[in-house]
Motif scaffolding. Structure first.
Motif, short mmCIF file in Angstrom:
data_model
loop_
_atom_site.label_atom_id
_atom_site.label_comp_id
_atom_site.label_asym_id
_atom_site.label_seq_id
_atom_site.Cartn_x
_atom_site.Cartn_y
_atom_site.Cartn_z
N ARG A 116 -60.91 32.96 77.71
CA ARG A 116 -59.66 32.66 78.43
C ARG A 116 -59.62 31.22 78.91
NH1 ARG A 116 -60.42 37.86 80.59
NH2 ARG A 116 -61.37 36.96 82.46
N LYS A 117 -60.73 30.74 79.46
CA LYS A 117 -60.69 29.38 80.00
C LYS A 117 -60.65 28.35 78.87
CE LYS A 117 -65.68 28.76 80.95
NZ LYS A 117 -66.67 28.61 82.04
N ILE A 118 -61.25 28.68 77.71
CA ILE A 118 -61.13 27.79 76.56
C ILE A 118 -59.67 27.72 76.10
CG2 ILE A 118 -61.64 27.63 74.10
CD1 ILE A 118 -63.93 26.61 75.62
N LEU A 119 -59.01 28.87 76.02
CA LEU A 119 -57.61 28.90 75.57
C LEU A 119 -56.70 28.17 76.55
CD1 LEU A 119 -55.49 29.87 73.59
CD2 LEU A 119 -55.37 32.03 74.85
N LEU A 120 -56.86 28.41 77.86
CA LEU A 120 -56.04 27.75 78.86
C LEU A 120 -56.23 26.24 78.82
CD1 LEU A 120 -54.13 27.78 81.29
CD2 LEU A 120 -56.11 28.25 82.77
N SER A 121 -57.47 25.80 78.69
CA SER A 121 -57.75 24.37 78.62
C SER A 121 -57.14 23.75 77.37
CB SER A 121 -59.27 24.13 78.62
OG SER A 121 -59.85 24.63 79.80
N PHE A 122 -57.19 24.47 76.25
CA PHE A 122 -56.58 23.96 75.02
C PHE A 122 -55.08 23.78 75.18
CE2 PHE A 122 -54.16 25.20 71.23
CZ PHE A 122 -54.47 24.12 70.39
N VAL A 123 -54.41 24.76 75.78
CA VAL A 123 -52.95 24.67 75.96
C VAL A 123 -52.60 23.46 76.82
CG1 VAL A 123 -50.94 25.80 76.98
CG2 VAL A 123 -52.54 27.14 75.61
N LEU A 124 -53.33 23.27 77.93
CA LEU A 124 -53.05 22.14 78.82
C LEU A 124 -53.25 20.80 78.11
CD1 LEU A 124 -54.73 23.41 82.12
CD2 LEU A 124 -52.28 23.06 81.72
N ILE A 125 -54.37 20.68 77.40
CA ILE A 125 -54.68 19.42 76.71
C ILE A 125 -53.67 19.15 75.59
CG2 ILE A 125 -56.33 18.33 75.13
CD1 ILE A 125 -57.23 18.05 77.95
N PHE A 126 -53.36 20.18 74.81
CA PHE A 126 -52.49 19.99 73.66
C PHE A 126 -51.06 19.63 74.10
CE2 PHE A 126 -49.73 21.41 70.18
CZ PHE A 126 -50.34 20.76 69.10
N VAL A 127 -50.56 20.32 75.11
CA VAL A 127 -49.20 20.03 75.60
C VAL A 127 -49.12 18.61 76.14
CG1 VAL A 127 -47.50 20.60 77.37
CG2 VAL A 127 -48.58 22.43 76.07
N PHE A 128 -50.13 18.21 76.95
CA PHE A 128 -50.04 16.87 77.50
C PHE A 128 -50.31 15.81 76.43
CE2 PHE A 128 -51.28 13.04 79.71
CZ PHE A 128 -50.20 12.93 80.58
N MET A 129 -51.04 16.14 75.39
CA MET A 129 -51.22 15.19 74.29
C MET A 129 -49.87 14.83 73.69
SD MET A 129 -53.07 15.78 70.62
CE MET A 129 -51.67 16.81 70.11
N ILE A 130 -49.00 15.83 73.51
CA ILE A 130 -47.65 15.58 72.99
C ILE A 130 -46.86 14.71 73.97
CG2 ILE A 130 -45.48 16.66 72.30
CD1 ILE A 130 -47.12 19.07 71.38
N VAL A 131 -46.98 15.02 75.27
CA VAL A 131 -46.29 14.22 76.29
C VAL A 131 -46.77 12.77 76.23
CG1 VAL A 131 -46.03 13.87 78.78
CG2 VAL A 131 -45.94 16.19 77.82
N GLU A 132 -48.06 12.56 76.02
CA GLU A 132 -48.61 11.21 75.99
C GLU A 132 -48.14 10.45 74.75
OE1 GLU A 132 -52.62 9.60 78.02
OE2 GLU A 132 -52.88 11.12 76.48
N VAL A 133 -48.03 11.15 73.63
CA VAL A 133 -47.50 10.49 72.43
C VAL A 133 -46.07 10.03 72.65
CG1 VAL A 133 -46.80 10.87 70.03
CG2 VAL A 133 -49.01 11.69 70.81
N VAL A 134 -45.24 10.90 73.24
CA VAL A 134 -43.85 10.52 73.55
C VAL A 134 -43.83 9.36 74.54
CG1 VAL A 134 -41.68 11.32 74.57
CG2 VAL A 134 -42.99 12.84 73.07
N GLY A 135 -44.67 9.44 75.57
CA GLY A 135 -44.73 8.37 76.57
C GLY A 135 -45.16 7.04 75.97
N SER A 136 -46.05 7.08 74.99
CA SER A 136 -46.52 5.83 74.38
C SER A 136 -45.40 5.15 73.60
CB SER A 136 -47.70 6.12 73.45
OG SER A 136 -47.29 6.83 72.30
N PHE A 137 -44.56 5.93 72.94
CA PHE A 137 -43.44 5.34 72.20
C PHE A 137 -42.35 4.84 73.14
CE2 PHE A 137 -45.27 7.77 68.64
CZ PHE A 137 -45.28 6.77 67.68
N LEU A 138 -42.12 5.56 74.23
CA LEU A 138 -41.09 5.13 75.19
C LEU A 138 -41.51 3.87 75.95
CD1 LEU A 138 -39.92 8.55 76.71
CD2 LEU A 138 -38.76 7.14 75.00
N SER A 139 -42.80 3.77 76.28
CA SER A 139 -43.28 2.61 77.06
C SER A 139 -43.75 1.48 76.16
CB SER A 139 -44.43 3.03 77.97
OG SER A 139 -45.56 3.44 77.21
#
Length: 312
Positions: free
Chosen positions: A7-30
């Motif tokens: 469970r903690k592996i899956l939860l950690s994966f979801v958090l990291i993966f979702v924010f990875m997408i946010v960071e990619v979008v943020g890198s293009f915007l900034s």
């Protein structure tokens, strides 16, 4: 392999993966390459966590008539593909950084700083989740190391944003992006080397044939010789072995085989050894075709091989 670990592996994966997408979008915007490099490092984290979760899931799947060892090696194949992909990402980041030294891009320090700070908080949260409870499992331990490394990437992006905000010196962005890319190379190289070693049936560092032979000869009573030793990993942390043993007294063969199997498990963590018996009365056998010929000594290496074997 506990449900809590899964469970903690899956939860950690979801958090990291979702924010990875946010960071990619943020890198293009900034316009920040450092943010994009940090997103690439978070991809290594997401890959490590996905592999850890897959290992838990596939580890429970039973072997069948065509895959008698089950599906555990899919974890190793995925790790190999992941490592190759990461090298491609690093190459692209370094190429883009080189171009930006000659043609600086406008960078919005405010959005860049905001995304980098949130990324640091996400990594801290994931690290807290991962360190709750059992941390001795090989998959959990490996994932923790990945997340700790990603903290440095987030810190690097924050430093770049602060420098740009106060000095407008944009070259700091490609410089730190290369630093973060080097962190990715380090993780990717280790993953590539380990996956290739396992795919080539390599022995673990602490269970080479020479070490296995020495350990058994020192600790197993009634053992005259050990030969034809092959040790390999099915996946990370799952070690197999085949070997021949010659008892000092043929009448004690069963007891010797049981002691050997126990020693392989407790000392070398070899969970599935196949032990063949070389009987003293048989004719000497030729050297194994899969290993280098060794010198034969009259007192312990002139032995034969029978067709009988015991498997544990």
């Amino acid at each position: 392999m506990t449900s809590a670990n899964e469970r903690k592996i899956l939860l950690s994966f979801v958090l990291i993966f979702v924010f990875m997408i946010v960071e990619v979008v943020g890198s293009f915007l900034s316009g920040s390459l450092a943010l994009l490099a940090d997103a690439g490092h978070m991809l290594t984290d997401a890959g490590a966590l996905a592999l850890a979760y897959a290992a838990f899931r596939f580890g429970r799947r039973a072997a069948d008539s065509k895959r008698t060892f089950g599906y555990l090696r899919l974890e190793v194949i995925a790790g190999f593909i992941n490592a190759i992909t990461l090298f491609a990402i690093v190459g692209w980041i370094c190429y883009e950084a080189w171009l930006r030294f000659f043609e600086p891009h406008e960078i919005l320090a405010g959005p860049m700083l905001l995304v980098a700070i949130v990324g640091l908080l996400v990594n801290i949260l994931v690290l807290w989740i991962m360190t709750r409870g059992d941390t001795d499992h090989v998959n959990v331990k490996g994932a923790i190391l990945h997340v700790m490394g990603d903290l440095l990437g987030s810190v690097g992006a924050i430093v770049a944003a602060v420098v740009i905000y106060y000095t407008a010196w944009t070259p700091i962005d490609p410089i730190l992006s290369v630093v973060v890319a080097l962190l990715i190379v380090r993780s990717a190289w280790k993953l590539l080397a380990k996956s290739i070693h396992i795919l080539l049936e390599g022995a673990p560092d602490d269970a080479s044939p020479a070490e296995v032979e020495r350990g058994l000869m020192e600790s197993v009573a009634g053992l005259a010789a050990v030969n034809h030793i092959h040790v390999w990993q099915l996946s990370s942390g799952r070690t197999m072995a085949t070997l021949h043993v010659r008892p000092q007294d043929d009448a004690q063969a069963r007891e010797v085989v049981e002691r050997v199997a126990k020693e392989l498990k407790t000392r070398f963590n070899i969970e599935h050894p196949t032990v063949a018996i070389d009987w003293n009365a048989d004719e000497p056998a030729s050297d194994c075709s899969l290993t280098q010929p060794r010198e034969h000594h009259n007192h312990d290496h002139s032995h034969g091989h029978s067709g009988s074997a015991q498997t544990h």
